[in-house]
Motif scaffolding. Sequence first.
Motif, PDB file in Angstrom:
ATOM      1  N   PRO A   1      -1.787  20.105  -0.336  1.00 15.03           N
ATOM      2  CA  PRO A   1      -1.922  20.651  -1.680  1.00 15.03           C
ATOM      3  C   PRO A   1      -0.678  20.455  -2.520  1.00 15.03           C
ATOM      4  CG  PRO A   1      -1.626  22.413  -0.060  1.00 15.03           C
ATOM      5  CD  PRO A   1      -1.806  21.140   0.701  1.00 15.03           C
ATOM      6  N   GLU A   2       0.502  20.370  -1.882  1.00 10.29           N
ATOM      7  CA  GLU A   2       1.716  20.197  -2.661  1.00 10.29           C
ATOM      8  C   GLU A   2       1.854  18.744  -3.087  1.00 10.29           C
ATOM      9  OE1 GLU A   2       2.448  19.521   1.624  1.00 10.29           O
ATOM     10  OE2 GLU A   2       1.560  21.137   0.434  1.00 10.29           O
ATOM     11  N   ASN A   3       2.550  18.522  -4.201  1.00 13.41           N
ATOM     12  CA  ASN A   3       2.746  17.179  -4.734  1.00 13.41           C
ATOM     13  C   ASN A   3       3.914  16.508  -4.017  1.00 13.41           C
ATOM     14  OD1 ASN A   3       0.675  17.372  -6.649  1.00 13.41           O
ATOM     15  ND2 ASN A   3       2.006  18.482  -8.072  1.00 13.41           N
ATOM     16  N   THR A   4       3.628  15.851  -2.930  1.00 10.87           N
ATOM     17  CA  THR A   4       4.661  15.164  -2.170  1.00 10.87           C
ATOM     18  C   THR A   4       4.827  13.746  -2.699  1.00 10.87           C
ATOM     19  OG1 THR A   4       3.011  14.471  -0.541  1.00 10.87           O
ATOM     20  CG2 THR A   4       4.200  16.525  -0.117  1.00 10.87           C
ATOM     21  N   GLU A   5       6.027  13.190  -2.490  1.00 16.08           N
ATOM     22  CA  GLU A   5       6.308  11.839  -2.943  1.00 16.08           C
ATOM     23  C   GLU A   5       5.485  10.833  -2.138  1.00 16.08           C
ATOM     24  OE1 GLU A   5       8.208  10.546  -5.361  1.00 16.08           O
ATOM     25  OE2 GLU A   5       8.570  12.569  -6.109  1.00 16.08           O
ATOM     26  N   PRO A   6       4.942   9.807  -2.797  1.00 14.14           N
ATOM     27  CA  PRO A   6       4.210   8.787  -2.039  1.00 14.14           C
ATOM     28  C   PRO A   6       5.162   7.983  -1.166  1.00 14.14           C
ATOM     29  CG  PRO A   6       4.469   8.123  -4.332  1.00 14.14           C
ATOM     30  CD  PRO A   6       4.964   9.529  -4.239  1.00 14.14           C
TER      31      PRO A   6
ATOM     32  N   PRO B   1       4.646   3.716  -7.735  1.00 14.07           N
ATOM     33  CA  PRO B   1       3.663   3.893  -8.814  1.00 14.07           C
ATOM     34  C   PRO B   1       3.258   5.349  -8.938  1.00 14.07           C
ATOM     35  CG  PRO B   1       2.615   2.968  -6.881  1.00 14.07           C
ATOM     36  CD  PRO B   1       4.078   3.009  -6.585  1.00 14.07           C
ATOM     37  N   PRO B   2       2.988   5.817 -10.150  1.00 14.56           N
ATOM     38  CA  PRO B   2       2.526   7.199 -10.308  1.00 14.56           C
ATOM     39  C   PRO B   2       1.128   7.353  -9.731  1.00 14.56           C
ATOM     40  CG  PRO B   2       2.368   6.024 -12.382  1.00 14.56           C
ATOM     41  CD  PRO B   2       3.065   5.102 -11.438  1.00 14.56           C
TER      42      PRO B   2
ATOM     43  N   GLY C   1      -3.473   7.237  -2.830  1.00 20.92           N
ATOM     44  CA  GLY C   1      -2.364   6.298  -2.921  1.00 20.92           C
ATOM     45  C   GLY C   1      -2.667   5.207  -3.919  1.00 20.92           C
ATOM     46  N   THR C   2      -1.948   4.095  -3.801  1.00 20.83           N
ATOM     47  CA  THR C   2      -2.086   2.974  -4.734  1.00 20.83           C
ATOM     48  C   THR C   2      -1.977   1.668  -3.970  1.00 20.83           C
ATOM     49  OG1 THR C   2      -1.046   4.288  -6.477  1.00 20.83           O
ATOM     50  CG2 THR C   2      -1.212   1.927  -6.847  1.00 20.83           C
ATOM     51  N   LEU C   3      -2.822   0.713  -4.352  1.00 23.33           N
ATOM     52  CA  LEU C   3      -2.789  -0.640  -3.805  1.00 23.33           C
ATOM     53  C   LEU C   3      -2.177  -1.558  -4.854  1.00 23.33           C
ATOM     54  CD1 LEU C   3      -3.679  -2.735  -1.616  1.00 23.33           C
ATOM     55  CD2 LEU C   3      -5.829  -2.918  -2.871  1.00 23.33           C
ATOM     56  N   LEU C   4      -1.036  -2.161  -4.528  1.00 21.44           N
ATOM     57  CA  LEU C   4      -0.378  -3.128  -5.407  1.00 21.44           C
ATOM     58  C   LEU C   4      -0.563  -4.519  -4.840  1.00 21.44           C
ATOM     59  CD1 LEU C   4       3.088  -1.471  -6.183  1.00 21.44           C
ATOM     60  CD2 LEU C   4       1.082  -1.547  -7.650  1.00 21.44           C
ATOM     61  N   LEU C   5      -0.825  -5.503  -5.704  1.00 19.84           N
ATOM     62  CA  LEU C   5      -0.940  -6.874  -5.240  1.00 19.84           C
ATOM     63  C   LEU C   5      -0.584  -7.823  -6.363  1.00 19.84           C
ATOM     64  CD1 LEU C   5      -4.614  -8.078  -5.201  1.00 19.84           C
ATOM     65  CD2 LEU C   5      -4.007  -5.835  -6.078  1.00 19.84           C
ATOM     66  N   GLY C   6      -0.158  -9.023  -6.007  1.00 22.26           N
ATOM     67  CA  GLY C   6       0.216 -10.017  -6.999  1.00 22.26           C
ATOM     68  C   GLY C   6      -0.105 -11.415  -6.546  1.00 22.26           C
ATOM     69  N   ARG C   7      -0.247 -12.296  -7.539  1.00 20.76           N
ATOM     70  CA  ARG C   7      -0.549 -13.696  -7.258  1.00 20.76           C
ATOM     71  C   ARG C   7       0.233 -14.572  -8.224  1.00 20.76           C
ATOM     72  NH1 ARG C   7      -6.587 -16.348  -6.778  1.00 20.76           N
ATOM     73  NH2 ARG C   7      -5.955 -18.513  -6.492  1.00 20.76           N
ATOM     74  N   THR C   8       0.929 -15.545  -7.692  1.00 22.31           N
ATOM     75  CA  THR C   8       1.755 -16.413  -8.520  1.00 22.31           C
ATOM     76  C   THR C   8       0.899 -17.404  -9.282  1.00 22.31           C
ATOM     77  OG1 THR C   8       2.035 -17.945  -6.688  1.00 22.31           O
ATOM     78  CG2 THR C   8       3.715 -16.243  -6.961  1.00 22.31           C
ATOM     79  N   GLY C   9       1.501 -17.922 -10.378  1.00 19.51           N
ATOM     80  CA  GLY C   9       0.837 -18.974 -11.143  1.00 19.51           C
ATOM     81  C   GLY C   9      -0.233 -18.492 -12.080  1.00 19.51           C
ATOM     82  N   LEU C  10      -0.378 -17.187 -12.285  1.00 18.04           N
ATOM     83  CA  LEU C  10      -1.412 -16.649 -13.168  1.00 18.04           C
ATOM     84  C   LEU C  10      -0.768 -15.824 -14.273  1.00 18.04           C
ATOM     85  CD1 LEU C  10      -4.141 -15.338 -10.688  1.00 18.04           C
ATOM     86  CD2 LEU C  10      -4.107 -17.521 -11.877  1.00 18.04           C
TER      87      LEU C  10
ATOM     88  N   VAL D   1       0.858  -1.182   0.000  1.00 19.61           N
ATOM     89  CA  VAL D   1       0.000   0.000   0.000  1.00 19.61           C
ATOM     90  C   VAL D   1       0.897   1.235   0.000  1.00 19.61           C
ATOM     91  CG1 VAL D   1      -1.806   1.276   1.185  1.00 19.61           C
ATOM     92  CG2 VAL D   1      -1.814  -1.222   1.240  1.00 19.61           C
ATOM     93  N   TRP D   2       0.782   2.021  -1.081  1.00 25.05           N
ATOM     94  CA  TRP D   2       1.452   3.318  -1.175  1.00 25.05           C
ATOM     95  C   TRP D   2       0.449   4.401  -0.796  1.00 25.05           C
ATOM     96  CZ3 TRP D   2       6.558   4.196  -2.642  1.00 25.05           C
ATOM     97  CH2 TRP D   2       7.252   3.098  -3.144  1.00 25.05           C
ATOM     98  N   LEU D   3       0.869   5.362   0.023  1.00 24.37           N
ATOM     99  CA  LEU D   3       0.011   6.468   0.413  1.00 24.37           C
ATOM    100  C   LEU D   3       0.659   7.776  -0.028  1.00 24.37           C
ATOM    101  CD1 LEU D   3      -1.087   5.404   4.013  1.00 24.37           C
ATOM    102  CD2 LEU D   3      -2.397   5.228   1.894  1.00 24.37           C
TER     103      LEU D   3
END
Length: 644
Positions: free
Chosen positions: A239-244, A269-270, A308-317, A232-234
């Motif tokens: 108002p300013e564009n801060t780095e996640p 992630p952008p 923010g952004t939610l990243l997730l992955g699953r093997t075998g797919l 989980v990226w937050l």
Amino acid sequence: MPREFVSRTSLPGNQLAACAARKFVRAALAEWTTEEPWPAESIGDHLVDDAVLLVSELVTNAVIHAGTTVELLCRLESAGPRGDEEGGLVVEVSDHHPTRVVRDRAELAREGRDGGRGLQLVSALSEEWGITYRRDRKTIWCRLAADREPGGVLPPAPEADRALFRGLRATEILSPMPHRGLRRHDSEWISRGSLSFLAEASDLLAGQLDEDMIASLAGQLLVPRLADWCAVWLSGDGPENTEPRLARVWHAAESRIDGLRMVLEKEPPPPGTRAGAVPWPWPATAHGADAAGAALACPLVTGGRCHGTLLLGRTGLMRFPDEVIGLIEDFARRVALAVGTARQYARQAMISRVLQRGLLPAGIGAVPGVDTAVVYEPTRADVVGGDFYDLFPAGGGRWCFALGDVQGNGPEAAAVTGLARPIMRLLAREGYGVAEVLDRLNRALADEAAAATLGDALGPGWDPGPRFLSLLYGEIVPEGGLSEGRLSEGRLSEGGLSEGRLSEGGFPEGGFAAGDVEAGVGGGGALCTLASAGHPLPLLLTVGGTVRPAAAPQILLGITDDARYRSESFRLAPGDTLLCVTDGVTERRNGSRQFDDDDGLAAVLAACAGLGAAGVAERIRRAVHEYDVAPPDDDLALLVLQAQ
């Protein structure tokens, strides 16, 4: 008799319990596959996944609703020798809060509350289930039928091959998501369990007001149900564009969390502007060097703003199925809403803290010859309290003190405090006495123009309604603060006493006599003049240990503009202690009783004989908190003045 395999463990009552429970169940089932006679016929893929899911749900609910340590027991019952007894897995989850009764969804719905879907999931997946209450614990148990799938049946083979099969089966169970792609019953779980999953996720996330805790819960909810890992990226909340920032990384294999974090931190992630999952490159170390799978990135967007952004992955797919993507997008929307709510709460709490600091003195001045202590505890961090205090020099050796309580709290109470405190300070420094300050402050609060000013300050169309103020106000003159010449003239410096009061030999309002004043010059202690306008009466603890009220009750400020107030004066001898409190102390409740019933506050103060000002303040504060197990439901403020 069919043989039973039993494993049990105790888990801490925190956010790590669910993860530990899932690992424990997999480890127990894997260990049992190596036993003779081999019970793997009862441990198919379906049973493993359902057991892990239900244990995770039940342990999570126990941690959230009971908050105690959790006892987990798994018992595998193999089929009877003649086939007349069905095998199955029994799971028992116990907490140590038996008085917290488990209620189903229908019962909660009748009260207008949401919840209870966890028990629906237990009912849907288990063959039978129930709840057992004991004196020291509450247990929810369920029984899952044994699998009859080919994956769990031992093929005919020599003993060496059978041992190899047992080892492979144990390895497969220990893997949270085996490398065999999407299994056929995953779609069954999505169709029958997705609604319960989303409902339980909403319940868990909605109660959190810390964005880092929300990120942690999101990882535990997704892994291993829908993913092998997630992050989980937050983004910055400004108002300013801060780095996640990478708030949380979760992996089914905890030994790989640090490596995955290092890889993900290199390429954040952008920020997305639209909700919806998009494919994401598979991190090389997410599941080992040779592993591969599908990964998704879901922007956490709510109200047109990306949190923010939610990243997730699953093997075998090769790719996530469409129904899984839809479920993940629904989950991401709930996470985004929870993060947005937590940030709104944090902003409100910060505004309230800044406003509260502006309405209170920056510090307590050191009154010569007088030891002071203050306790101030607002009930909530996100709402401005209605209590306030002040202690400031008024010139000419006088120090003024105040302890007030505005009706209600929030911005309306802050507006009244913001009006009253500057007026009080201004009048005191202009030389007005205690009674005169209260007279003029009362007229200001009761005046229609003041009410209109409050309404304008809170915005157009806002009706502040009646806002009353209870106030204990006084002034104290330490020994040596008055000169002999000023006493002979019958006045305190800067108008603290009006002309001729001392020359008459006493105060018309029932204060100290001229002899007391003469004794107060050069004899230690201090002279004190005060008045209580609808406020809990101050208490005076003498060196001899007696306690008595130090003022008479009078009407609240702001009720009527023609009220007239009278002050009372006395000598604070060396060692005497003056205690001033708000109704958060006197009206602290325990059932139908209040803290000050039967002079409870005076009794606690009498037991403080010999303590300094700080010791008295801490003893009173602790007594108020210990009066009931529930936390105080009103702001708490107290001021202690002790002559040296």
